[in-house]
Design a protein around this motif. Structure first.
Motif, PDB file in Angstrom:
ATOM      1  N   UNK A  46      15.120 -35.558 -12.170  1.00  0.00           N
ATOM      2  CA  UNK A  46      15.221 -35.708 -14.264  1.00  0.00           C
ATOM      3  C   UNK A  46      16.307 -35.030 -14.098  1.00  0.00           C
ATOM      4  N   UNK A  47      16.012 -35.219 -15.507  1.00  0.00           N
ATOM      5  CA  UNK A  47      17.300 -34.171 -16.354  1.00  0.00           C
ATOM      6  C   UNK A  47      16.199 -32.823 -16.528  1.00  0.00           C
ATOM      7  N   UNK A  48      16.496 -31.831 -16.757  1.00  0.00           N
ATOM      8  CA  UNK A  48      15.148 -30.339 -17.067  1.00  0.00           C
ATOM      9  C   UNK A  48      16.701 -29.496 -17.210  1.00  0.00           C
ATOM     10  N   UNK A  49      16.054 -28.466 -17.916  1.00  0.00           N
ATOM     11  CA  UNK A  49      17.186 -27.023 -18.743  1.00  0.00           C
ATOM     12  C   UNK A  49      16.163 -26.305 -18.010  1.00  0.00           C
ATOM     13  N   UNK A  50      16.404 -25.881 -17.075  1.00  0.00           N
ATOM     14  CA  UNK A  50      15.663 -24.907 -16.450  1.00  0.00           C
ATOM     15  C   UNK A  50      14.924 -23.396 -16.956  1.00  0.00           C
ATOM     16  N   UNK A  51      14.372 -22.677 -17.034  1.00  0.00           N
ATOM     17  CA  UNK A  51      13.673 -21.780 -18.099  1.00  0.00           C
ATOM     18  C   UNK A  51      14.159 -20.066 -17.141  1.00  0.00           C
ATOM     19  N   UNK A  52      14.307 -18.987 -17.876  1.00  0.00           N
ATOM     20  CA  UNK A  52      14.405 -18.043 -16.627  1.00  0.00           C
ATOM     21  C   UNK A  52      13.364 -17.599 -16.466  1.00  0.00           C
ATOM     22  N   UNK A  53      12.164 -17.363 -16.958  1.00  0.00           N
ATOM     23  CA  UNK A  53      11.186 -16.599 -17.089  1.00  0.00           C
ATOM     24  C   UNK A  53       9.527 -17.347 -17.610  1.00  0.00           C
ATOM     25  N   UNK A  54       8.888 -16.551 -16.853  1.00  0.00           N
ATOM     26  CA  UNK A  54       7.258 -17.412 -16.881  1.00  0.00           C
ATOM     27  C   UNK A  54       7.143 -17.266 -18.370  1.00  0.00           C
ATOM     28  N   UNK A  55       7.656 -16.189 -18.539  1.00  0.00           N
ATOM     29  CA  UNK A  55       7.462 -15.965 -19.903  1.00  0.00           C
ATOM     30  C   UNK A  55       7.182 -16.992 -21.171  1.00  0.00           C
ATOM     31  N   UNK A  56       8.945 -17.382 -20.941  1.00  0.00           N
ATOM     32  CA  UNK A  56       9.214 -18.524 -21.942  1.00  0.00           C
ATOM     33  C   UNK A  56       9.112 -20.089 -21.832  1.00  0.00           C
ATOM     34  N   UNK A  57       8.425 -20.223 -20.015  1.00  0.00           N
ATOM     35  CA  UNK A  57       7.317 -21.326 -19.940  1.00  0.00           C
ATOM     36  C   UNK A  57       6.397 -21.279 -20.714  1.00  0.00           C
ATOM     37  N   UNK A  58       5.445 -20.597 -20.562  1.00  0.00           N
ATOM     38  CA  UNK A  58       4.436 -20.462 -21.001  1.00  0.00           C
ATOM     39  C   UNK A  58       4.159 -20.771 -22.789  1.00  0.00           C
ATOM     40  N   UNK A  59       5.483 -20.063 -23.437  1.00  0.00           N
ATOM     41  CA  UNK A  59       5.216 -20.914 -24.950  1.00  0.00           C
ATOM     42  C   UNK A  59       5.837 -22.158 -25.225  1.00  0.00           C
ATOM     43  N   UNK A  60       6.417 -23.251 -23.892  1.00  0.00           N
ATOM     44  CA  UNK A  60       6.282 -24.055 -23.817  1.00  0.00           C
ATOM     45  C   UNK A  60       4.949 -24.751 -23.479  1.00  0.00           C
ATOM     46  N   UNK A  61       3.982 -24.416 -22.988  1.00  0.00           N
ATOM     47  CA  UNK A  61       2.779 -24.695 -22.514  1.00  0.00           C
ATOM     48  C   UNK A  61       2.121 -24.539 -23.375  1.00  0.00           C
ATOM     49  N   UNK A  62       0.576 -25.484 -23.263  1.00  0.00           N
ATOM     50  CA  UNK A  62      -0.755 -25.042 -24.298  1.00  0.00           C
ATOM     51  C   UNK A  62      -1.597 -24.528 -22.959  1.00  0.00           C
ATOM     52  N   UNK A  63      -1.735 -24.208 -22.497  1.00  0.00           N
ATOM     53  CA  UNK A  63      -2.236 -23.780 -21.087  1.00  0.00           C
ATOM     54  C   UNK A  63      -1.933 -23.623 -20.205  1.00  0.00           C
ATOM     55  N   UNK A 101      -4.653 -17.721 -18.626  1.00  0.00           N
ATOM     56  CA  UNK A 101      -4.137 -16.818 -19.063  1.00  0.00           C
ATOM     57  C   UNK A 101      -3.469 -17.160 -19.598  1.00  0.00           C
ATOM     58  N   UNK A 102      -3.814 -18.450 -20.630  1.00  0.00           N
ATOM     59  CA  UNK A 102      -2.679 -18.847 -21.946  1.00  0.00           C
ATOM     60  C   UNK A 102      -3.766 -19.875 -22.411  1.00  0.00           C
ATOM     61  N   UNK A 103      -4.199 -20.197 -23.491  1.00  0.00           N
ATOM     62  CA  UNK A 103      -4.987 -21.710 -23.678  1.00  0.00           C
ATOM     63  C   UNK A 103      -6.434 -21.461 -23.757  1.00  0.00           C
ATOM     64  N   UNK A 104      -7.242 -22.423 -23.993  1.00  0.00           N
ATOM     65  CA  UNK A 104      -8.420 -22.562 -23.078  1.00  0.00           C
ATOM     66  C   UNK A 104      -8.006 -23.976 -23.029  1.00  0.00           C
ATOM     67  N   UNK A 105     -10.192 -24.014 -21.913  1.00  0.00           N
ATOM     68  CA  UNK A 105      -9.594 -25.356 -21.376  1.00  0.00           C
ATOM     69  C   UNK A 105     -10.756 -26.181 -22.583  1.00  0.00           C
ATOM     70  N   UNK A 106     -10.268 -27.297 -22.024  1.00  0.00           N
ATOM     71  CA  UNK A 106     -10.681 -28.728 -22.973  1.00  0.00           C
ATOM     72  C   UNK A 106     -12.235 -28.352 -23.514  1.00  0.00           C
ATOM     73  N   UNK A 107     -12.600 -29.512 -24.166  1.00  0.00           N
ATOM     74  CA  UNK A 107     -13.692 -28.647 -23.932  1.00  0.00           C
ATOM     75  C   UNK A 107     -14.940 -29.736 -22.727  1.00  0.00           C
TER      76      UNK A 107
END
Length: 222
Positions: A46-63, A101-107
């Motif tokens: 698939x086409x995708x734009x790699x991110x430069x850091x885990x910190x940046x990837x975390x911003x795109x993630x819910x968990x 590390x970030x977010x919360x688990x589903x109920x």
């Protein structure tokens, strides 16, 4: 630089037409390692734009969690019917969460999350499960996967308890597994030698250098 690797559609994504390729078979049917497991995801893109850091990837993630893959089972099939020529298969990684590390688990998650990934060539989940390194810790960057209301699928409840959502990485960079002193990026099968998972948690300001990336030429300061 834009790369090619195809993930399953996330909640905000449309279904993309797929060219099915055969997955690479691991060298040994008894090989339980991150590398052997990654071999089975080799046949999709698939086409995708790699991110430069885990910190940046975390911003795109819910968990973002660390945990171990307990089992891999068959997931939904994506398409309008069993006769759909574009029908594609998936597998679900059932993951026991050891750290958030970030977010919360589903109920009512009970320390489990359910991660859906493509199964290139319709490879059955049992083939993936044979190669799971069940003692190895992995880090997962996750967001909500598409539901049956958002994209056509068969067996939408497959792979997890009915009240638990399916999650998926927002980028192919989103799953890394420790592998005998190295770290393997599961969906790209990039092996980062001589490092550990601490380099891939959200606090990290950059990813380790991709050993397969072109190197900048040395410049003579004179």
């Amino acid at each position: 630089m834009r790369k090619s690797l195809r993930l399953l559609p996330a909640a905000v994504s449309a279904v993309v037409a797929v060219t099915v390729l055969g997955a690479c078979a691991p060298s040994s049917l008894e090989d339980r390692s991150a590398s052997a497991l990654a071999d089975l995801f080799a046949g999709y893109s698939a086409d995708y734009d790699p991110v430069a850091s885990p910190a940046e990837l975390a911003k795109a993630s819910d968990l973002v969690v660390a945990g171990k893959i307990v089992r891999i089972v068959d997931g939904p099939q994506y398409g309008t019917s069993a006769d759909d020529p574009g029908l594609s298969s998936s597998v679900v990684l059932q993951v026991h969460v050891d750290k958030i590390y970030a977010g919360s688990l589903p109920s009512q998650a009970r320390e489990m999350v359910y991660v859906v990934l493509p199964a290139p060539g319709g490879t059955p989940a049992s083939s993936y499960d044979k190669h799971v390194p069940k003692a190895s810790t992995a880090v997962f960057y996750l967001e909500a996967a598409a539901t049956a209301e958002q994209t056509p699928m068969l067996g939408g409840d497959s792979g997890r308890p009915k009240k638990q959502p399916l999650l998926t990485p927002p980028s192919p960079q989103g799953i890394v597994i420790e592998d005998d002193g190295d770290v393997v990026q599961l969906l790209e099968k990039t092996t980062f030698e001589g490092t550990d998972l601490s380099a891939f948690i959200p606090e990290s300001e950059k990813f380790p250098v991709d050993p397969g990336a072109p190197q900048e030429p040395d410049v003579d300061p004179s």
